[in-house]
Design a protein around this motif. Sequence first.
Motif, PDB file in Angstrom:
ATOM      1  N   GLY A   1      23.067 -27.206 -18.399  1.00  0.00           N
ATOM      2  CA  GLY A   1      22.608 -26.086 -19.221  1.00  0.00           C
ATOM      3  C   GLY A   1      21.261 -26.325 -19.870  1.00  0.00           C
TER       4      GLY A   1
ATOM      5  N   LYS B   1      18.725 -27.022 -18.247  1.00  0.00           N
ATOM      6  CA  LYS B   1      17.820 -26.387 -17.262  1.00  0.00           C
ATOM      7  C   LYS B   1      16.866 -27.358 -16.547  1.00  0.00           C
TER       8      LYS B   1
ATOM      9  N   GLN C   1      25.607 -41.675 -18.326  1.00  0.00           N
ATOM     10  CA  GLN C   1      26.671 -40.784 -17.857  1.00  0.00           C
ATOM     11  C   GLN C   1      27.987 -41.015 -18.573  1.00  0.00           C
TER      12      GLN C   1
ATOM     13  N   THR D   1      33.711 -41.358 -13.988  1.00  0.00           N
ATOM     14  CA  THR D   1      32.946 -42.340 -13.224  1.00  0.00           C
ATOM     15  C   THR D   1      31.698 -42.762 -13.998  1.00  0.00           C
TER      16      THR D   1
ATOM     17  N   ILE E   1      27.133 -28.318 -21.293  1.00  0.00           N
ATOM     18  CA  ILE E   1      28.063 -29.049 -20.417  1.00  0.00           C
ATOM     19  C   ILE E   1      29.297 -28.177 -20.236  1.00  0.00           C
TER      20      ILE E   1
ATOM     21  N   GLY F   1      32.325 -28.912 -19.120  1.00  0.00           N
ATOM     22  CA  GLY F   1      33.614 -29.484 -19.512  1.00  0.00           C
ATOM     23  C   GLY F   1      34.547 -29.676 -18.336  1.00  0.00           C
ATOM     24  N   ALA F   2      33.994 -30.109 -17.197  1.00  0.00           N
ATOM     25  CA  ALA F   2      34.816 -30.420 -16.021  1.00  0.00           C
ATOM     26  C   ALA F   2      35.790 -31.540 -16.383  1.00  0.00           C
TER      27      ALA F   2
ATOM     28  N   HIS G   1      34.472 -34.954 -16.769  1.00  0.00           N
ATOM     29  CA  HIS G   1      33.652 -35.192 -17.960  1.00  0.00           C
ATOM     30  C   HIS G   1      34.565 -35.367 -19.177  1.00  0.00           C
TER      31      HIS G   1
ATOM     32  N   ASN H   1      27.458 -23.865 -25.742  1.00  0.00           N
ATOM     33  CA  ASN H   1      27.433 -23.395 -24.359  1.00  0.00           C
ATOM     34  C   ASN H   1      27.274 -21.888 -24.389  1.00  0.00           C
ATOM     35  N   LYS H   2      26.522 -21.349 -23.419  1.00  0.00           N
ATOM     36  CA  LYS H   2      26.298 -19.897 -23.491  1.00  0.00           C
ATOM     37  C   LYS H   2      27.465 -19.105 -22.900  1.00  0.00           C
ATOM     38  N   ASP H   3      28.371 -19.829 -22.221  1.00  0.00           N
ATOM     39  CA  ASP H   3      29.520 -19.146 -21.617  1.00  0.00           C
ATOM     40  C   ASP H   3      30.753 -19.331 -22.494  1.00  0.00           C
TER      41      ASP H   3
ATOM     42  N   ASP I   1      22.533 -20.115 -26.304  1.00  0.00           N
ATOM     43  CA  ASP I   1      21.598 -20.806 -25.422  1.00  0.00           C
ATOM     44  C   ASP I   1      21.142 -22.092 -26.110  1.00  0.00           C
ATOM     45  N   CYS I   2      21.427 -23.234 -25.488  1.00  0.00           N
ATOM     46  CA  CYS I   2      21.113 -24.490 -26.192  1.00  0.00           C
ATOM     47  C   CYS I   2      19.608 -24.715 -26.321  1.00  0.00           C
TER      48      CYS I   2
END
Lengths: 320, 250
Positions: A209, A211, A247, A251, A265, A267-268, A271, A285-287, A303-304
């Motif tokens: 996010g 960009k 990271q 992993t 992020i 948030g998978a 992660h 997060n924008k979503d 929007d970050c």
Amino acid sequence: MSNSILVYLETEGDALRKPALEGLGAARAMATALGGVVVGVTIGASEGGVAAAAAAGADEILALGVGETVLPMRRAAALAMATQKCAAAYVLVPATASGRDMLALAAGALGAGVAADATKIDVSGSDVKVTRPVYAGKALQVVVAKRSPFFIGLRPNSFAPAAAKTANVTRDALPAAPANEPVLREVKAPEVRRVDLTEAAVIVAGGRGLKGPENFHLVEGLAAAIGGAVGASRAVVDAGWRPHSEQVGQTGKTVSPKLYIACGISGAIQHLAGMSSSKCIVAINKDRDAPIFKAADYGIVGDCIEVLPALTAAIHAAKG
Amino acid sequence: MHIAVLMKRVPETTARVRPAAGGRSVEVQGGETIISTYDEIALERAIQLREAGVATKLTVVCLGAAEATKEVRKALAMGADEGLLLVDAEPFRDPASAAEVLAGAVKDLGAQLVICGWKALDDDSAVVGGCVAARLGWAYASFATKLDVAGGTATVHREMEGATEVLAVALPAVITVQKGLAEPRFASLKGIMAAKKKPLVEKPAPAASNASALDAYLPPPDRPPGRIVGEGVAAVAELVRVLKEEVHAL
Ligand SMILES: Cc1cc2nc3c(=O)[nH]c(=O)nc-3n(C[C@H](O)[C@H](O)[C@H](O)COP(=O)(O)OP(=O)(O)OC[C@H]3O[C@@H](n4cnc5c(N)ncnc54)[C@H](O)[C@@H]3O)c2cc1C
Ligand SMILES: Nc1ncnc2c1ncn2[C@@H]1O[C@H](COP(=O)(O)O)[C@@H](O)[C@H]1O
């Protein structure tokens, strides 16, 4: 079985590192329940470091090789020697970058028991139960120590530090350097030394996010304002925006800071695996439907690129 | 030179894992089993060293369930010469005893270099490689992001918090690997056919007693539901108040 509990005390200059203080706290709690003394061991610490260790909460300090430079295999041999010297039943080693290897090498050399990455230690009767996250935090495993000595790795930020106390200091020589100690040929230093993420109390992490790598200064700016380290999602590490060492995730690194701020992020699951044990999680997060909000304690939908500079400025103002 | 790669069979990272009823084991739902991600990276680099003629033999060693023949066979299809599966009858295997079994196997094989993952994706211990090295009395280096071997010495790059250390490690040695070292290949059809003829020795794991006993598997602590404090820049003031007054982070 002797009930002395040995704690490895990592120093930095003339001070004890925070994970060492947490190790003393964990050891004191065990010693109170089991009976026995807390012995702190320093290896190659400075005179000032030894003095700091002697005030930090142990009953006794074993200072090995004061002022010497000690390489990793020899350091582990020194910890194994100290374990035998004080017939320790339990040995606590904070899981810092260097602590993790020491734990494995010293335990292996003694054929001892080992449980890594403890987030909790309980004593019931004479049983010592170690709780540790497994499957990247999807479950907790509780094991009971069955062999003496038993080595326990401690996850940073999981144990309260001990109350200060003055300890007697015994000095001793290091064991001989192993003939097969790896030789450091070169260190390619970064421009700025980064904090070890696994120890950081505050982490500001950025994802796709943001960009592009050119916007990561927004994450760095917030991290600097709030006194934290910078983390990243795998997506941005794989894209080459950030180094591997940043990271966070299954992993990458497993972190449990007091505060984790996830910026852009999604948030998978991989992660979340690395950071869901953080004490407080903030997501930007924008979503509104991004999975990170399900893991977060506090969220801003936005929007970050816009929110981060405003947040950084507001924190500077709040801190005065 | 003979290389041994230690590899563990683990559930895929997308699998749903939770304590089974009674807490004596975990229940894994969805997803395949795989070669633990870092072990597969170790395997890839070992295959490259074998192909380059630096290694003369490459054996993969797995301690695990009989079903792990699938993962060992995959390693053979990718390019390993031989597989050794030590079939584990223990429902719970602790890292100290795993290291004891694996170190014994490496010694019996007569390998000079062990390459393995820095941690396994299921138990997240990150200690077995170091324990194996210490048990064998071998040199040890962890978190390799680059590994070359020449004239009895391994040259290892390790990334430590942004700095890169370059180490010369005398063989015999155990090297644990980090992401970035190599990109695991897909097994080719030719490799899969060839693997069928490669030796895969399957035998019961030798006795080694656990140094710890399993007490229970528990679910991770519940998190209280979170709250959206607001939208966009307008929400910043409220977030700062929360960070100051509720989280005490400022
Ligand atoms: C075996 C395996 C292991 C893995 N290990 C890891 C691991 O260790 N760590 C890890 O992180 N991932 C790991 N992954 C990858 C993981 O599945 C995700 O792909 C990754 O985490 C996604 O990164 P991201 O959130 O930055 O990107 P994305 O998923 O692309 O998400 C970007 C997010 O940013 C938001 N966004 C976009 N623009 C803006 C903006 N301007 N302002 C605010 N928000 C915005 C979007 O709404 C979206 O939610 C692994 C995957 C596999 C298969
Ligand atoms: N049962 C096993 N069989 C083969 N290799 C293993 C086993 N357990 C651990 N290892 C190796 O040791 C590494 C570290 O594992 P761990 O210390 O359990 O996180 C793994 O990546 C493997 O390479």
